[in-house]
Design a protein around this motif. Structure first.
Motif, PDB file in Angstrom:
ATOM      1  N   PHE A 149       0.830  -1.205   0.000  1.00 32.83           N
ATOM      2  CA  PHE A 149       0.000   0.000   0.000  1.00 32.83           C
ATOM      3  C   PHE A 149       0.866   1.256   0.000  1.00 32.83           C
ATOM      4  N   VAL A 150       1.892   1.259   0.853  1.00 33.65           N
ATOM      5  CA  VAL A 150       2.786   2.430   0.905  1.00 33.65           C
ATOM      6  C   VAL A 150       3.503   2.593  -0.426  1.00 33.65           C
ATOM      7  N   TYR A 151       3.962   1.500  -0.992  1.00 30.82           N
ATOM      8  CA  TYR A 151       4.662   1.579  -2.277  1.00 30.82           C
ATOM      9  C   TYR A 151       3.730   2.066  -3.382  1.00 30.82           C
ATOM     10  N   THR A 152       2.458   1.668  -3.320  1.00 31.17           N
ATOM     11  CA  THR A 152       1.497   2.114  -4.326  1.00 31.17           C
ATOM     12  C   THR A 152       1.273   3.621  -4.227  1.00 31.17           C
ATOM     13  N   PHE A 153       1.161   4.131  -2.993  1.00 32.01           N
ATOM     14  CA  PHE A 153       0.975   5.572  -2.819  1.00 32.01           C
ATOM     15  C   PHE A 153       2.175   6.347  -3.352  1.00 32.01           C
ATOM     16  N   ILE A 154       3.379   5.842  -3.121  1.00 35.82           N
ATOM     17  CA  ILE A 154       4.588   6.541  -3.579  1.00 35.82           C
ATOM     18  C   ILE A 154       4.675   6.516  -5.102  1.00 35.82           C
ATOM     19  N   CYS A 155       4.309   5.381  -5.725  1.00 36.58           N
ATOM     20  CA  CYS A 155       4.347   5.311  -7.183  1.00 36.58           C
ATOM     21  C   CYS A 155       3.304   6.229  -7.825  1.00 36.58           C
ATOM     22  N   VAL A 156       2.128   6.295  -7.205  1.00 33.31           N
ATOM     23  CA  VAL A 156       1.088   7.160  -7.763  1.00 33.31           C
ATOM     24  C   VAL A 156       1.432   8.634  -7.553  1.00 33.31           C
ATOM     25  N   GLU A 157       2.006   8.966  -6.398  1.00 31.77           N
ATOM     26  CA  GLU A 157       2.378  10.343  -6.090  1.00 31.77           C
ATOM     27  C   GLU A 157       3.842  10.352  -5.625  1.00 31.77           C
ATOM     28  N   PRO A 158       4.800  10.464  -6.545  1.00 31.74           N
ATOM     29  CA  PRO A 158       6.220  10.366  -6.163  1.00 31.74           C
ATOM     30  C   PRO A 158       6.681  11.446  -5.198  1.00 31.74           C
ATOM     31  N   THR A 159       5.947  12.566  -5.091  1.00 34.40           N
ATOM     32  CA  THR A 159       6.369  13.602  -4.151  1.00 34.40           C
ATOM     33  C   THR A 159       6.306  13.138  -2.699  1.00 34.40           C
ATOM     34  N   LEU A 160       5.547  12.066  -2.424  1.00 40.29           N
ATOM     35  CA  LEU A 160       5.499  11.526  -1.061  1.00 40.29           C
ATOM     36  C   LEU A 160       6.809  10.855  -0.673  1.00 40.29           C
ATOM     37  N   LEU A 161       7.704  10.667  -1.622  1.00 33.46           N
ATOM     38  CA  LEU A 161       8.968  10.011  -1.315  1.00 33.46           C
ATOM     39  C   LEU A 161       9.798  10.828  -0.327  1.00 33.46           C
ATOM     40  N   VAL A 162       9.663  12.158  -0.346  1.00 32.85           N
ATOM     41  CA  VAL A 162      10.423  12.983   0.593  1.00 32.85           C
ATOM     42  C   VAL A 162       9.886  12.848   2.007  1.00 32.85           C
ATOM     43  N   LEU A 282       5.207   0.808 -10.487  1.00 34.08           N
ATOM     44  CA  LEU A 282       4.159   0.169  -9.688  1.00 34.08           C
ATOM     45  C   LEU A 282       4.010  -1.303 -10.070  1.00 34.08           C
ATOM     46  N   PHE A 283       3.993  -1.588 -11.358  1.00 30.61           N
ATOM     47  CA  PHE A 283       3.864  -2.974 -11.809  1.00 30.61           C
ATOM     48  C   PHE A 283       5.088  -3.794 -11.412  1.00 30.61           C
ATOM     49  N   LEU A 284       6.296  -3.224 -11.590  1.00 28.37           N
ATOM     50  CA  LEU A 284       7.510  -3.970 -11.245  1.00 28.37           C
ATOM     51  C   LEU A 284       7.590  -4.252  -9.747  1.00 28.37           C
ATOM     52  N   GLY A 285       7.238  -3.257  -8.918  1.00 27.96           N
ATOM     53  CA  GLY A 285       7.286  -3.466  -7.474  1.00 27.96           C
ATOM     54  C   GLY A 285       6.322  -4.536  -7.008  1.00 27.96           C
ATOM     55  N   HIS A 286       5.102  -4.500  -7.537  1.00 29.07           N
ATOM     56  CA  HIS A 286       4.122  -5.526  -7.159  1.00 29.07           C
ATOM     57  C   HIS A 286       4.545  -6.893  -7.679  1.00 29.07           C
ATOM     58  N   ALA A 287       5.112  -6.947  -8.872  1.00 23.91           N
ATOM     59  CA  ALA A 287       5.536  -8.241  -9.420  1.00 23.91           C
ATOM     60  C   ALA A 287       6.665  -8.849  -8.592  1.00 23.91           C
ATOM     61  N   VAL A 288       7.645  -8.020  -8.200  1.00 23.02           N
ATOM     62  CA  VAL A 288       8.753  -8.539  -7.386  1.00 23.02           C
ATOM     63  C   VAL A 288       8.254  -8.985  -6.026  1.00 23.02           C
ATOM     64  N   THR A 289       7.369  -8.214  -5.414  1.00 22.83           N
ATOM     65  CA  THR A 289       6.871  -8.581  -4.084  1.00 22.83           C
ATOM     66  C   THR A 289       6.015  -9.840  -4.139  1.00 22.83           C
TER      67      THR A 289
END
Length: 508
Positions: A149-162, A282-289
């Motif tokens: 879920f956290v990774y999905t939010f960061i991929c959708v809105e990369p500004t949350l990475l900070v 987003l697709f790569l992160g979910h696929a690896v996980t």
């Protein structure tokens, strides 16, 4: 600040490690024996510490823990370091960098001390590694789903990475530190509220290095040992996959791969802003996980999946090989060059009626004003034509040597002076005897020179006239209008074609 709450960061999820001492008397013994193997002894960390301390007692005065650990790591490093010094060349230090100059050189005691300090503090890295393994192996599915879920939010809105580093500092560092100072009271009632107010009832939690020769210290050594093995295996696997494709051992395959990468780079340079990178990551992160789930792991390591992956890999390599053979045409004609050799002959200066005798075949013409001739060195080479070898990495392309009939051209290219060139015949380039020419010229114009010398009184003017006279003598000798006396050496140029030897790969 009290140190009662000080505790080292160590990976304690696995059992306490033991030290395996292999019996090296048997050459056929495996490097990593099993637990039931009789060729090895297994000692726990506490027993090993007692052994080392008893060793210090037997020597004399008991050693301190630091000296015991120094002896242990010195013994380990002495087995790791090579017996020979392979550093034959001393590296020149960069005097512009004081930081580089002031760094100590290699020393076994310094290496031992730094390794002990490093091993006592590296536990946090192994804790992080172990938690990543637990996260991606789905040990607790709720944690893995929360990460997705956290990774999905960061991929959708990369500004949350900070925000992520700040949130990690709050929830994983400061909140546990606060709870350590305000622990809940011992109670069995779930309705009791947690006391967040009031003075702290426990000391602040600090972090200290793992004590030497403790269980935590040996846990770090175990994890460090396994991490080195994991890195070595990953390094070898990457090289085994990438190197045959990129080192041009198969030039056609590497060439087609180079063209594909070049075309892809140019294409991405133009169209990279059009690719939806958020959904790609987003697709790569979910696929690896998801691939780390036990069900997916069982599916991937099954015989059917392994066979399918091998077939697809074989098909991809076959496609690249076929494409390289169809579209890549390598240059089959080897590179050619022309090499030269100078045949030198010698005759004594006083023997004007004698014949020139063969002396040597030299790579240089041994001209009258060459540095080796002026220094008085003898010409270097081989006395026989058959001993002349092609340059390293080349082979003869012509069957025999050919005499260069354009002697004047190579003489002018090298600016060779003081020689006589044969335009016909054997094309010898012979030295001229300067003293004989000077005397001949002085005999014809002695009266004019006396008149000039009487008129010229300044030294600078005399030197200028002498230089002009010498140039005139050489010019007339070149044109053949002045009788000349041949010198000691003469030479002629031979040429022969060579081609580069192709290097063939040997498959072991």
């Amino acid at each position: 600040m009290s140190n009662d709450q000080a505790d080292p960061l160590v990976n304690r999820d696995t059992p306490i490690p033991v030290v395996s001492i292999t019996n090296h008397d048997d050459p056929s013994a495996p490097r990593t024996p099993n637990a039931g193997d009789g060729s090895s002894k297994r000692l726990s960390a506490s027993k090993l510490k007692e052994k080392l301390e008893s060793l210090g007692d037997n020597i004399g005065k008991p050693d301190s823990p630091n000296r015991v650990s120094d002896r242990l790591f010195t013994m380990l490093l002495s087995q790791v370091l090579p017996s020979q010094d392979y550093d034959d060349h001393v590296q020149v230090k960069d005097r512009r960098s004081r930081q580089y100059v002031d760094r100590p050189s290699f020393s076994l005691p310094v290496m031992s001390g730094n390794f002990r300090r490093f091993n006592a503090r590296i536990g946090v890295a192994f804790i992080f590694e172990n938690r990543l393994i637990r996260l991606f192996s789905w040990r607790q599915p709720t944690q893995t789903l929360s990460f997705l879920f956290v990774y999905t939010f960061i991929c959708v809105e990369p500004t949350l990475l900070v925000v992520l580093p700040l949130a990690a500092c709050l929830f994983f560092i400061m909140v546990p530190a606060f709870l350590a100072r305000h622990p809940p009271p011992p109670t069995h009632l779930p309705t009791d509220l947690y006391p967040l107010s009031g003075p702290p009832i426990a000391g602040a939690r600090t972090i200290k290095p793992a004590p030497e020769l403790s269980k935590d210290f040996f846990r770090n050594m175990r994890d460090l040992q396994n991490s080195m093995e994991d890195f070595s295996r990953l390094h070898d696997a990457v090289l085994a996959f990438v190197t045959p494709l990129t080192n041009f051992s198969n030039e056609a395959l590497s060439s087609i791969l180079y063209l594909i990468l070049l075309f892809t780079s140019c294409l991405l340079f133009i169209t990279a802003h059009l690719i939806p990178w958020r959904f790609v990551f987003l697709f790569l992160g979910h696929a690896v996980t998801i691939s780390g789930h036990p069900f997916m792991q069982d599916l991937l390591i099954s015989q059917t999946s392994t066979t399918l992956i091998s077939e697809r890999e074989h098909e991809a390599r076959g496609f690249l090989l076929g494409l390289s053979k169809t579209d890549i045409e390598l240059e089959t004609t080897p590179e050619t060059r022309e090499v030269e050799i100078f045949e030198l002959q010698y005759r004594a200066l006083h023997d004007e009626q004698g014949e020139y005798e063969p002396q040597i075949f030299s790579p240089s013409p041994y001209a009258p004003l060459s540095p080796s001739r002026v220094a008085g060195d003898r010409p270097k080479g081989t006395p026989f034509f058959e001993d002349v070898q092609p340059p390293r990495g080349w082979r003869w392309s012509d069957k025999k040597w050919t005499l260069d009939l354009l002697s004047r051209e190579w003489v002018e290219e090298r600016c060779v002076t003081g020689v006589e060139v044969e335009m016909e015949g054997e094309r010898w380039v012979t030295d001229l005897h300067y003293e004989a020419l000077s005397e001949s010229e002085n005999g014809s114009g002695r009266k004019d020179q006396k008149k000039e010398k009487e008129k010229l009184k300044k030294r600078a003017v005399k030197e200028k006239e002498e230089r002009e006279k010498e140039r005139e003598v050489l010019r007339r000798a070149w044109e053949g209008s002045v009788p000349s006396r041949k010198g000691e050496w003469r030479r002629r140029r031979w040429v022969r074609g060579v081609e580069r030897v192709p290097v063939t790969n040997t498959v072991e």
